[in-house]
Design an enzyme around this catalytic site. Structure first.
Site, PDB file in Angstrom:
ATOM      1  N   GLU A 100       0.832  -1.190   0.000  1.00 31.16           N
ATOM      2  CA  GLU A 100       0.000   0.000   0.000  1.00 31.16           C
ATOM      3  C   GLU A 100       0.873   1.249   0.000  1.00 31.16           C
ATOM      4  O   GLU A 100       1.912   1.299   0.649  1.00 31.16           O
ATOM      5  CB  GLU A 100      -0.923  -0.026   1.210  1.00 31.16           C
ATOM      6  N   CYS A 133       3.456   8.438   0.732  1.00 27.79           N
ATOM      7  CA  CYS A 133       3.953   7.554   1.795  1.00 27.79           C
ATOM      8  C   CYS A 133       4.221   6.184   1.173  1.00 27.79           C
ATOM      9  O   CYS A 133       3.315   5.554   0.627  1.00 27.79           O
ATOM     10  CB  CYS A 133       2.919   7.478   2.923  1.00 27.79           C
ATOM     11  N   CYS A 140       5.599  -6.454   8.136  1.00 25.01           N
ATOM     12  CA  CYS A 140       6.660  -5.915   8.981  1.00 25.01           C
ATOM     13  C   CYS A 140       6.922  -6.868  10.136  1.00 25.01           C
ATOM     14  O   CYS A 140       5.998  -7.480  10.669  1.00 25.01           O
ATOM     15  CB  CYS A 140       6.273  -4.541   9.532  1.00 25.01           C
ATOM     16  N   CYS A 144       5.303  -3.506  16.462  1.00 25.50           N
ATOM     17  CA  CYS A 144       4.802  -2.420  17.313  1.00 25.50           C
ATOM     18  C   CYS A 144       3.329  -2.717  17.636  1.00 25.50           C
ATOM     19  O   CYS A 144       2.551  -3.040  16.738  1.00 25.50           O
ATOM     20  CB  CYS A 144       4.926  -1.074  16.601  1.00 25.50           C
ATOM     21  N   CYS A 147       0.142  -1.091  15.785  1.00 27.29           N
ATOM     22  CA  CYS A 147       0.207  -0.993  14.320  1.00 27.29           C
ATOM     23  C   CYS A 147      -0.467  -2.186  13.652  1.00 27.29           C
ATOM     24  O   CYS A 147      -0.173  -3.337  13.977  1.00 27.29           O
ATOM     25  CB  CYS A 147       1.670  -0.913  13.905  1.00 27.29           C
ATOM     26  N   GLY A 191       6.342  -1.706   6.697  1.00 30.25           N
ATOM     27  CA  GLY A 191       7.707  -2.213   6.805  1.00 30.25           C
ATOM     28  C   GLY A 191       8.661  -1.275   7.507  1.00 30.25           C
ATOM     29  O   GLY A 191       8.358  -0.113   7.766  1.00 30.25           O
ATOM     30  N   GLU A 192       9.808  -1.818   7.869  1.00 31.62           N
ATOM     31  CA  GLU A 192      10.894  -1.069   8.517  1.00 31.62           C
ATOM     32  C   GLU A 192      11.995  -0.901   7.471  1.00 31.62           C
ATOM     33  O   GLU A 192      12.707  -1.861   7.145  1.00 31.62           O
ATOM     34  CB  GLU A 192      11.382  -1.851   9.747  1.00 31.62           C
ATOM     35  N   SER A 221      11.491   6.890   8.241  1.00 33.45           N
ATOM     36  CA  SER A 221      11.180   6.672   9.643  1.00 33.45           C
ATOM     37  C   SER A 221      11.656   5.287  10.054  1.00 33.45           C
ATOM     38  O   SER A 221      11.360   4.295   9.389  1.00 33.45           O
ATOM     39  CB  SER A 221       9.665   6.778   9.847  1.00 33.45           C
ATOM     40  N   SER A 244      10.770   6.653  15.441  1.00 31.57           N
ATOM     41  CA  SER A 244       9.478   6.371  16.044  1.00 31.57           C
ATOM     42  C   SER A 244       9.715   6.103  17.535  1.00 31.57           C
ATOM     43  O   SER A 244      10.196   5.044  17.915  1.00 31.57           O
ATOM     44  CB  SER A 244       8.895   5.143  15.330  1.00 31.57           C
ATOM     45  N   LEU A 245       9.414   7.084  18.358  1.00 30.22           N
ATOM     46  CA  LEU A 245       9.800   7.033  19.775  1.00 30.22           C
ATOM     47  C   LEU A 245       8.703   6.390  20.632  1.00 30.22           C
ATOM     48  O   LEU A 245       8.910   5.359  21.247  1.00 30.22           O
ATOM     49  CB  LEU A 245      10.105   8.460  20.259  1.00 30.22           C
ATOM     50  N   ASN A 246       7.592   7.057  20.740  1.00 36.77           N
ATOM     51  CA  ASN A 246       6.358   6.502  21.321  1.00 36.77           C
ATOM     52  C   ASN A 246       6.349   6.249  22.820  1.00 36.77           C
ATOM     53  O   ASN A 246       5.316   5.874  23.369  1.00 36.77           O
ATOM     54  CB  ASN A 246       5.949   5.200  20.610  1.00 36.77           C
ATOM     55  N   ASN A 320      -4.579   6.052  15.555  1.00 36.29           N
ATOM     56  CA  ASN A 320      -5.658   5.741  14.626  1.00 36.29           C
ATOM     57  C   ASN A 320      -6.158   4.341  14.971  1.00 36.29           C
ATOM     58  O   ASN A 320      -5.423   3.381  14.799  1.00 36.29           O
ATOM     59  CB  ASN A 320      -5.153   5.773  13.185  1.00 36.29           C
ATOM     60  N   CYS A 363      -1.786   6.635   9.619  1.00 30.93           N
ATOM     61  CA  CYS A 363      -0.599   5.990  10.160  1.00 30.93           C
ATOM     62  C   CYS A 363      -0.937   4.706  10.900  1.00 30.93           C
ATOM     63  O   CYS A 363      -1.832   4.686  11.731  1.00 30.93           O
ATOM     64  CB  CYS A 363       0.101   6.932  11.128  1.00 30.93           C
TER      65      CYS A 363
HETATM   66  S1  SF4 Z   1       4.896   0.969  13.150  1.00 27.62           S
HETATM   67 FE1  SF4 Z   1       6.301   0.654  11.394  1.00 27.62          FE
HETATM   68  S2  SF4 Z   1       8.014  -0.540  12.305  1.00 27.62           S
HETATM   69 FE2  SF4 Z   1       6.315  -0.710  13.750  1.00 27.62          FE
HETATM   70  S3  SF4 Z   1       5.242  -2.607  13.149  1.00 27.62           S
HETATM   71 FE3  SF4 Z   1       4.218  -0.900  12.065  1.00 27.62          FE
HETATM   72  S4  SF4 Z   1       5.215  -0.829  10.071  1.00 27.62           S
HETATM   73 FE4  SF4 Z   1       6.575  -2.023  11.412  1.00 27.62          FE
END
Ligand code: SF4
Length: 371
Positions: A100, A133, A140, A144, A147, A191-192, A221, A244-246, A320, A363
């Site tokens: 996507e 994006c 991934c 996280c 996500c 993905g990362e 990111s 990506s801190l969070n 979200n 996101c």
């Molecule tokens: S936020 Fe980014 S790094 Fe974390 S699981 Fe989702 S896609 Fe992967």
């Protein structure tokens, strides 16, 4: 050459750099300038098939075709337009896998004050400014907890051609003129990127050298793959860095992002402090706010301490919501109060507008392949 083509999924040209195209041209005993013609046709003119490259002689095109060589551009399988102008694209690779990619006219506010100049210009009508994006992997592995993409696990890495192919597919669909429109790329889709580092960086170089993007209009990111942050800092051409801190402490971050057990906040913050920033550049820290988990004012104060001395800004994103996600969205007052604490602590903080919520394009929502 043969090995470059193989890595590139069959006989696909998209994703090959100028040197690789030169080897291809030489192997067919064609003059060297054919490599430049191919490179410009694929990346600058964004041609989708060999037949439309009229600068190449017909017989050379026929030889390539007979050998099964093709540009190999991914195709748009479906697109889901949102009421706010965002479009979520489902893009099919040549092996049938899909990713996507999201188009956001006028961006989402995340590009402000990071040194990109991207937020400085006034927007006229239409999409004089837009953000794409882009995904870097199918699924991934980082897991996280907030996500949706994480629920898929990782299926495979994308090649450089598949990464750049998403951008080209969207630019062509939106009829973007690179001379006229200001387009920003964020590698923040599925993905990362730093777990697919060589292909991601190859795509970046092709976007700069071939398609015409400036490195200061791209941001990647990472969830915090520390060794790659150091590698990235030494690249001669690179996008801007977002982390990506969070969470403001290890205990909380481990709960939300299990990756923190491998690279904790101490090593991550050291990597951020060591990162060589360009003139005017700032590191962006992204912080997804989860109601009653990481959104308290004491957390905001801890973030101020954590980031002290780093030239940075913070993008705040209210979660979200999505199916299977065990967190809730904080209310607006809480988000604003969190922002105020950061600003009072001297850290520029911006609240990102959620885009395309109705089409699952916001996101952390990618891979809802059915609208
Ligand atoms: S936020 Fe980014 S790094 Fe974390 S699981 Fe989702 S896609 Fe992967």
């Amino acid at each position: 050459m043969a090995s470059s083509l193989r890595q590139n999924r069959g006989n696909q040209l998209l994703g090959l750099n100028f040197q690789e195209l030169s080897l291809l041209v030489q192997s067919h005993k064609q003059p060297d300038y054919r490599a430049r013609q191919l490179f410009e046709a694929i990346y600058t003119q964004r041609q989708a098939d060999l037949e439309s490259i009229s600068t190449l002689p017909r017989n050379f095109r026929a030889i390539l075709r007979d050998q099964g060589v093709e540009i190999g551009a991914p195709t748009i399988e479906k697109s889901f337009p949102s009421v706010d102008g965002t479009i979520r694209y489902l893009i099919a690779m040549t092996d049938g896998e899909t990713v996507e990619t999201v188009w956001m006219p006028e961006g989402d506010g995340g590009e402000e004050a990071d040194g990109s100049e991207a937020g400085d210009e006034t927007t006229e009508k239409g999409f004089d400014r837009a953000t794409i994006c882009v995904s870097s992997q199918i699924g991934c592995a980082v897991n996280c907890q907030f996500c949706l993409t994480a629920q898929l696990g990782v299926k495979r890495n994308l090649t450089a051609g598949e990464i750049i192919g998403q951008v080209i597919a969207v630019l062509n669909d939106r009829r973007v003129d690179m001379e006229r429109h200001r387009i920003i790329i964020v590698f923040m889709g599925m993905g990362e990127p730093f777990l697919n580092y060589p292909e991601f960086m190859k795509a970046v170089r092709l976007l700069v050298e071939g398609v015409g993007f400036s490195e200061s209009r791209m941001t990647v990111s990472t969830s915090g793959i520390v060794p790659r942050i150091y590698d990235f800092g030494s690249e001669p051409v690179r996008p801007k860095l977002a982390i990506s801190l969070n969470a403001p402490n290890d205990q909380l971050r481990e709960r939300i992002m299990p990756l923190n057990r491998k690279w904790n906040l101490e090593v991550l913050m050291q990597a951020a402090r060591d990162f060589p920033l360009r003139n005017r550049e700032r590191i962006t820290f992204e912080y997804v706010l989860l109601r009653d988990v990481n959104d308290r004012l004491e957390h905001a104060r801890q973030v101020v301490e954590l980031l002290r001395g780093i030239r940075c800004k913070v993008n705040l994103i209210a979660l979200n919501p999505g199916p299977g996600i065990a967190f809730a969205t904080p209310d607006q007052e809480r988000v604003h109060a969190f922002q105020q604490v950061l600003m009072a602590g001297g850290i520029p903080a911006f609240i990102r507008r959620p885009r395309g919520l109705d089409i699952y394009a916001a996101c952390g929502q990618l891979k809802r392949t059915v609208a």
